[in-house]
Design a protein around this motif. Structure first.
Motif, PDB file in Angstrom:
ATOM      1  N   ARG A 168       0.859  -1.180   0.000  1.00 36.52           N
ATOM      2  CA  ARG A 168       0.000   0.000   0.000  1.00 36.52           C
ATOM      3  C   ARG A 168       0.899   1.234   0.000  1.00 36.52           C
ATOM      4  O   ARG A 168       1.517   1.566   1.010  1.00 36.52           O
ATOM      5  N   CYS A 169       0.974   1.921  -1.130  1.00 36.30           N
ATOM      6  CA  CYS A 169       1.862   3.083  -1.239  1.00 36.30           C
ATOM      7  C   CYS A 169       1.363   3.999  -2.347  1.00 36.30           C
ATOM      8  O   CYS A 169       0.465   3.645  -3.114  1.00 36.30           O
ATOM      9  N   THR A 170       1.958   5.182  -2.449  1.00 35.45           N
ATOM     10  CA  THR A 170       1.610   6.117  -3.511  1.00 35.45           C
ATOM     11  C   THR A 170       2.064   5.570  -4.863  1.00 35.45           C
ATOM     12  O   THR A 170       2.940   4.706  -4.945  1.00 35.45           O
ATOM     13  N   ASP A 171       1.460   6.068  -5.930  1.00 38.96           N
ATOM     14  CA  ASP A 171       1.874   5.655  -7.278  1.00 38.96           C
ATOM     15  C   ASP A 171       3.334   6.010  -7.534  1.00 38.96           C
ATOM     16  O   ASP A 171       4.078   5.225  -8.139  1.00 38.96           O
ATOM     17  N   ASN A 172       3.760   7.195  -7.081  1.00 36.99           N
ATOM     18  CA  ASN A 172       5.161   7.595  -7.257  1.00 36.99           C
ATOM     19  C   ASN A 172       6.092   6.635  -6.535  1.00 36.99           C
ATOM     20  O   ASN A 172       7.158   6.268  -7.054  1.00 36.99           O
ATOM     21  N   GLN A 173       5.694   6.235  -5.325  1.00 31.95           N
ATOM     22  CA  GLN A 173       6.531   5.343  -4.538  1.00 31.95           C
ATOM     23  C   GLN A 173       6.628   3.959  -5.177  1.00 31.95           C
ATOM     24  O   GLN A 173       7.695   3.345  -5.212  1.00 31.95           O
ATOM     25  N   ARG A 174       5.511   3.478  -5.714  1.00 29.84           N
ATOM     26  CA  ARG A 174       5.518   2.162  -6.373  1.00 29.84           C
ATOM     27  C   ARG A 174       6.415   2.191  -7.604  1.00 29.84           C
ATOM     28  O   ARG A 174       7.192   1.260  -7.846  1.00 29.84           O
ATOM     29  N   ARG A 175       6.315   3.254  -8.381  1.00 26.66           N
ATOM     30  CA  ARG A 175       7.150   3.363  -9.576  1.00 26.66           C
ATOM     31  C   ARG A 175       8.627   3.437  -9.185  1.00 26.66           C
ATOM     32  O   ARG A 175       9.484   2.809  -9.827  1.00 26.66           O
ATOM     33  N   PHE A 176       8.941   4.192  -8.146  1.00 27.36           N
ATOM     34  CA  PHE A 176      10.325   4.289  -7.693  1.00 27.36           C
ATOM     35  C   PHE A 176      10.856   2.920  -7.274  1.00 27.36           C
ATOM     36  O   PHE A 176      11.971   2.533  -7.629  1.00 27.36           O
ATOM     37  N   ARG A 177      10.080   2.158  -6.516  1.00 27.80           N
ATOM     38  CA  ARG A 177      10.538   0.842  -6.069  1.00 27.80           C
ATOM     39  C   ARG A 177      10.766  -0.094  -7.241  1.00 27.80           C
ATOM     40  O   ARG A 177      11.739  -0.867  -7.244  1.00 27.80           O
ATOM     41  N   ALA A 178       9.905  -0.034  -8.247  1.00 25.06           N
ATOM     42  CA  ALA A 178      10.096  -0.879  -9.424  1.00 25.06           C
ATOM     43  C   ALA A 178      11.369  -0.495 -10.166  1.00 25.06           C
ATOM     44  O   ALA A 178      12.140  -1.367 -10.604  1.00 25.06           O
TER      45      ALA A 178
END
Length: 301
Positions: free
Chosen positions: A37-47
């Protein structure tokens, strides 16, 4: 979530991550353990961080071939990973400055692929904490010695110079990306939503382990369960991650075992509820879901 439910979820999360109570409670989501459960920006950064962490040493590894920026040696350090809604926190108790140096572009800026493209120091106290900002995605990461640390505003008030210059050694957030960094980011292929979620999930679970000691991730460089190496595996952590759209592949030699990765991503408590695992060959499995496939290949030359 009621406080009793939050405490229970925090205790379950701690059993997988080894976090302290406060850190685990801060990461728990609404009705889940808070890993995805995270922000879209955070998910993209992790990927995107997964791409920088999981490429090394193969002759055809894309980041080697194109001299793209890499952070693969960051995984050489012992750490506890605490994913939060808007931040990825990595608690590194020893050699903090060395560990964060495996991720960051040094200053003055160089063009030879050192550091992760666009990753900058937003604020820091070099003996205890670095707040990092990924300019291409807006995602944030904290690398810290202890689970309690000063936030960006507190550092700015107490030690203003550290907020500006990244403790002198690394590029700060007010330094724009270089042409080489733009080129590096531009080489990253498109990711289907499911692939982005899978890669982000792997990063959020870098050092989790099963409380019943049936599997462990070991930050992809050691086995916390001290088991013998399987046939075809090696101790060195050679890795390659690449793909396009909805079809990607992750290859590696060393830890963790492929069964451990599958168990982690499909665990009833910790895994991705929409992900399924199917064996496709003797050494490969496919994690599928959300219209995407991530093929895991372990122990190949």
């Amino acid at each position: 979530m009621p406080s009793s439910g939050r405490r229970k979820a925090g205790a379950i999360r701690r059993s997988f991550t080894g976090e302290d109570k406060m850190s685990a409670a801060a990461g728990v989501g609404r009705g889940d353990l808070g890993f995805d459960r995270c922000t879209d920006n955070q998910r993209r950064f992790r990927a995107m961080l997964a791409l920088h962490l999981f490429n090394e040493d193969f002759a055809d590894a894309p980041f080697t071939e194109h001299r793209l920026h890499s952070g693969r040696t960051f995984l050489s350090y012992s750490m506890t990973v605490s994913p939060r809604f808007d931040t990825l926190i990595c608690i590194v108790p020893g050699a903090l400055r060395n560990a964060v140096g495996r991720l960051l572009v040094p200053t003055p800026l160089v063009e030879d692929g050192l550091g992760i493209a666009g990753l900058r120091v937003e604020a820091a106290v070099d003996t205890s904490v670095y707040h990092l900002l990924h300019l291409p995605t807006g995602g944030r990461m904290v690398v810290t010695r202890q689970p309690t640390f000063l936030n960006v505003a507190e550092i700015g008030r107490r030690q203003p110079r550290h907020r500006r210059d990244g403790v002198g050694r690394f590029a700060s957030a007010d330094i724009p990306m270089t042409p080489a960094e733009y080129e590096a980011v531009g080489r990253v292929p498109t990711m289907g939503p499911g692939i982005e979620r899978m890669l982000a999930a792997i990063v959020a679970r870098l050092d989790v382990r099963d409380p019943n000691r049936e599997w462990a991730m070991g930050s992809w460089w050691y086995d916390p369960l001290v088991r013998p190496l399987l046939r075809g595996a090696r101790r060195e952590g050679r890795r390659s991650l690449w793909g396009e759209g909805t079809d990607w592949e992750l290859r590696w030699f060393g830890h963790p075992r492929i069964d451990d990765v599958i168990a982690c991503l499909t665990s009833p408590l910790l895994g991705l509820p929409w992900a399924t695992a199917t064996q496709v060959s003797e050494l490969a499995w496919a994690i599928c879901g959300d219209g995407c496939r991530l093929t895991l290949v372990h122990g190949t030359a």
